[in-house]
Design a protein around this motif. Structure first.
Motif, PDB file in Angstrom:
ATOM      1  N   ASN A  78      53.833  40.239  22.736  1.00 28.04           N
ATOM      2  CA  ASN A  78      53.280  40.063  21.392  1.00 28.04           C
ATOM      3  C   ASN A  78      54.284  39.302  20.526  1.00 28.04           C
ATOM      4  OD1 ASN A  78      52.566  40.529  18.605  1.00 28.04           O
ATOM      5  ND2 ASN A  78      51.217  42.148  19.310  1.00 28.04           N
ATOM      6  N   PRO A  79      53.867  38.206  19.881  1.00 28.29           N
ATOM      7  CA  PRO A  79      54.794  37.438  19.039  1.00 28.29           C
ATOM      8  C   PRO A  79      55.399  38.246  17.885  1.00 28.29           C
ATOM      9  CG  PRO A  79      52.785  36.187  19.433  1.00 28.29           C
ATOM     10  CD  PRO A  79      52.553  37.559  19.982  1.00 28.29           C
ATOM     11  N   LYS A  80      54.761  39.352  17.509  1.00 31.59           N
ATOM     12  CA  LYS A  80      55.316  40.216  16.451  1.00 31.59           C
ATOM     13  C   LYS A  80      56.495  41.047  16.952  1.00 31.59           C
ATOM     14  CE  LYS A  80      51.928  39.736  13.276  1.00 31.59           C
ATOM     15  NZ  LYS A  80      52.176  38.845  12.190  1.00 31.59           N
ATOM     16  N   LEU A  81      56.571  41.243  18.268  1.00 33.04           N
ATOM     17  CA  LEU A  81      57.648  42.025  18.888  1.00 33.04           C
ATOM     18  C   LEU A  81      58.239  41.252  20.066  1.00 33.04           C
ATOM     19  CD1 LEU A  81      55.692  45.403  19.064  1.00 33.04           C
ATOM     20  CD2 LEU A  81      57.361  44.757  17.338  1.00 33.04           C
ATOM     21  N   PRO A  82      58.782  40.055  19.810  1.00 33.68           N
ATOM     22  CA  PRO A  82      59.242  39.212  20.924  1.00 33.68           C
ATOM     23  C   PRO A  82      60.517  39.757  21.566  1.00 33.68           C
ATOM     24  CG  PRO A  82      59.926  38.256  18.851  1.00 33.68           C
ATOM     25  CD  PRO A  82      59.074  39.455  18.513  1.00 33.68           C
ATOM     26  N   PRO A  83      60.802  39.303  22.777  1.00 29.70           N
ATOM     27  CA  PRO A  83      62.049  39.706  23.425  1.00 29.70           C
ATOM     28  C   PRO A  83      63.264  39.257  22.606  1.00 29.70           C
ATOM     29  CG  PRO A  83      60.585  38.670  25.000  1.00 29.70           C
ATOM     30  CD  PRO A  83      59.984  38.475  23.647  1.00 29.70           C
ATOM     31  N   SER A  84      64.283  40.088  22.573  1.00 28.33           N
ATOM     32  CA  SER A  84      65.497  39.728  21.845  1.00 28.33           C
ATOM     33  C   SER A  84      66.457  38.939  22.732  1.00 28.33           C
ATOM     34  CB  SER A  84      66.183  40.992  21.307  1.00 28.33           C
ATOM     35  OG  SER A  84      66.476  41.881  22.363  1.00 28.33           O
ATOM     36  N   GLU A  85      66.244  38.987  24.031  1.00 30.76           N
ATOM     37  CA  GLU A  85      67.063  38.254  24.997  1.00 30.76           C
ATOM     38  C   GLU A  85      66.206  37.172  25.648  1.00 30.76           C
ATOM     39  OE1 GLU A  85      70.311  39.173  25.647  1.00 30.76           O
ATOM     40  OE2 GLU A  85      70.142  40.767  24.156  1.00 30.76           O
ATOM     41  N   PRO A 140      59.136  25.159  20.555  1.00 31.34           N
ATOM     42  CA  PRO A 140      59.972  24.916  19.373  1.00 31.34           C
ATOM     43  C   PRO A 140      60.581  26.215  18.806  1.00 31.34           C
ATOM     44  CG  PRO A 140      57.972  23.633  19.205  1.00 31.34           C
ATOM     45  CD  PRO A 140      57.810  24.542  20.386  1.00 31.34           C
ATOM     46  N   GLU A 141      59.787  27.287  18.819  1.00 33.80           N
ATOM     47  CA  GLU A 141      60.295  28.575  18.327  1.00 33.80           C
ATOM     48  C   GLU A 141      61.429  29.095  19.212  1.00 33.80           C
ATOM     49  OE1 GLU A 141      61.068  31.994  16.340  1.00 33.80           O
ATOM     50  OE2 GLU A 141      59.887  30.307  15.619  1.00 33.80           O
ATOM     51  N   LEU A 142      61.260  28.991  20.514  1.00 32.60           N
ATOM     52  CA  LEU A 142      62.302  29.458  21.433  1.00 32.60           C
ATOM     53  C   LEU A 142      63.564  28.595  21.333  1.00 32.60           C
ATOM     54  CD1 LEU A 142      60.050  30.368  24.474  1.00 32.60           C
ATOM     55  CD2 LEU A 142      61.337  31.964  23.035  1.00 32.60           C
ATOM     56  N   LYS A 143      63.404  27.298  21.086  1.00 34.45           N
ATOM     57  CA  LYS A 143      64.574  26.434  20.887  1.00 34.45           C
ATOM     58  C   LYS A 143      65.343  26.852  19.644  1.00 34.45           C
ATOM     59  CE  LYS A 143      62.929  22.424  23.381  1.00 34.45           C
ATOM     60  NZ  LYS A 143      62.312  21.112  23.328  1.00 34.45           N
ATOM     61  N   LYS A 144      64.621  27.232  18.588  1.00 35.11           N
ATOM     62  CA  LYS A 144      65.291  27.718  17.374  1.00 35.11           C
ATOM     63  C   LYS A 144      66.017  29.037  17.627  1.00 35.11           C
ATOM     64  CE  LYS A 144      61.757  27.248  14.462  1.00 35.11           C
ATOM     65  NZ  LYS A 144      60.940  27.423  13.266  1.00 35.11           N
ATOM     66  N   GLN A 148      70.836  26.116  22.823  1.00 35.23           N
ATOM     67  CA  GLN A 148      71.240  25.396  24.043  1.00 35.23           C
ATOM     68  C   GLN A 148      70.838  26.113  25.320  1.00 35.23           C
ATOM     69  OE1 GLN A 148      71.688  22.163  23.303  1.00 35.23           O
ATOM     70  NE2 GLN A 148      73.250  22.190  24.890  1.00 35.23           N
ATOM     71  N   SER A 149      70.902  27.431  25.334  1.00 39.84           N
ATOM     72  CA  SER A 149      70.558  28.146  26.573  1.00 39.84           C
ATOM     73  C   SER A 149      69.086  27.939  26.924  1.00 39.84           C
ATOM     74  CB  SER A 149      70.898  29.632  26.462  1.00 39.84           C
ATOM     75  OG  SER A 149      70.225  30.214  25.384  1.00 39.84           O
ATOM     76  N   TYR A 150      68.219  27.876  25.914  1.00 42.42           N
ATOM     77  CA  TYR A 150      66.802  27.620  26.196  1.00 42.42           C
ATOM     78  C   TYR A 150      66.590  26.171  26.620  1.00 42.42           C
ATOM     79  CZ  TYR A 150      61.779  27.332  25.961  1.00 42.42           C
ATOM     80  OH  TYR A 150      60.466  27.115  26.289  1.00 42.42           O
ATOM     81  N   GLU A 151      67.287  25.244  26.007  1.00 39.47           N
ATOM     82  CA  GLU A 151      67.147  23.834  26.385  1.00 39.47           C
ATOM     83  C   GLU A 151      67.607  23.609  27.827  1.00 39.47           C
ATOM     84  OE1 GLU A 151      68.648  21.113  23.449  1.00 39.47           O
ATOM     85  OE2 GLU A 151      67.631  22.216  21.849  1.00 39.47           O
ATOM     86  N   ALA A 152      68.686  24.259  28.221  1.00 39.04           N
ATOM     87  CA  ALA A 152      69.152  24.153  29.606  1.00 39.04           C
ATOM     88  C   ALA A 152      68.124  24.772  30.559  1.00 39.04           C
ATOM     89  CB  ALA A 152      70.504  24.848  29.761  1.00 39.04           C
TER      90      ALA A 152
END
Length: 170
Positions: A78-85, A140-144, A148-152
């Protein structure tokens, strides 16, 4: 019960209801407009079995991703409770969107089980919507959030379909 727990449980109930009740009902309803209605289930045992196996594969993938989100990511789909890692383990090692792939496979399997051309169309529409959602909203949200770890991660793992010929690290 905490608000977050209620949202999480409601998410799972809504997703399962959409998968097992709403999508077959909608598919069969649309089928009645143009396709001769021959009953609820497919009469061909091979198609029924193949559809069932594809649906089970899709459902298994969805459940696996939810478990990985919960345990490793410490969150929910759920986008309201996304993973913190950032989750890059389990099925996320092979696809950036394995939950979407699982949902698509489940719908495709259901279309065979229920002998529903409309449900096949719903599966394709579902895939198109999820593609645009992934590209223009989720990524885009995950990149924010993860930088860098998401881009890699994006550079090393395909968006939807796993590539069996790609070498993986680790």
């Amino acid at each position: 019960m905490r608000r977050e727990r209620i949202i999480e449980i409601a998410t799972y109930v809504m997703v399962l209801t959409a998968m097992w009740v709403i999508s077959p009902w909608l598919g069969k309803l649309l089928d009645r407009l143009y396709y001769p209605y021959r009953g609820l289930f497919n009469h061909s045992m091979p198609v029924l079995l193949i559809g069932g196996m594809i649906a089970v594969l899709g459902l298994s993938l969805v459940i696996w991703t939810i478990v990985v989100f919960k345990i490793i990511g410490k969150g929910t789909p759920n986008p309201k409770l996304p993973p913190s890692e950032l989750v890059v383990a389990g099925p996320y090692r092979y696809s950036r969107n394995p939950m979407a792939l699982g949902g698509f496979l489940f719908l495709l399997g259901e279309s065979g089980i229920y002998q529903s051309p409309s449900l096949s169309g719903i599966a394709v529409l579902f895939a198109i919507i999820l593609y645009f959602n992934a590209v223009y909203i989720e990524e885009p949200e995950l990149k924010k959030r993860f930088g860098q770890s998401y881009e890699a991660y994006c550079e090393s793992v395909p968006r939807f379909l796993p590539n069996p010929f790609r070498r993986r690290n680790g």
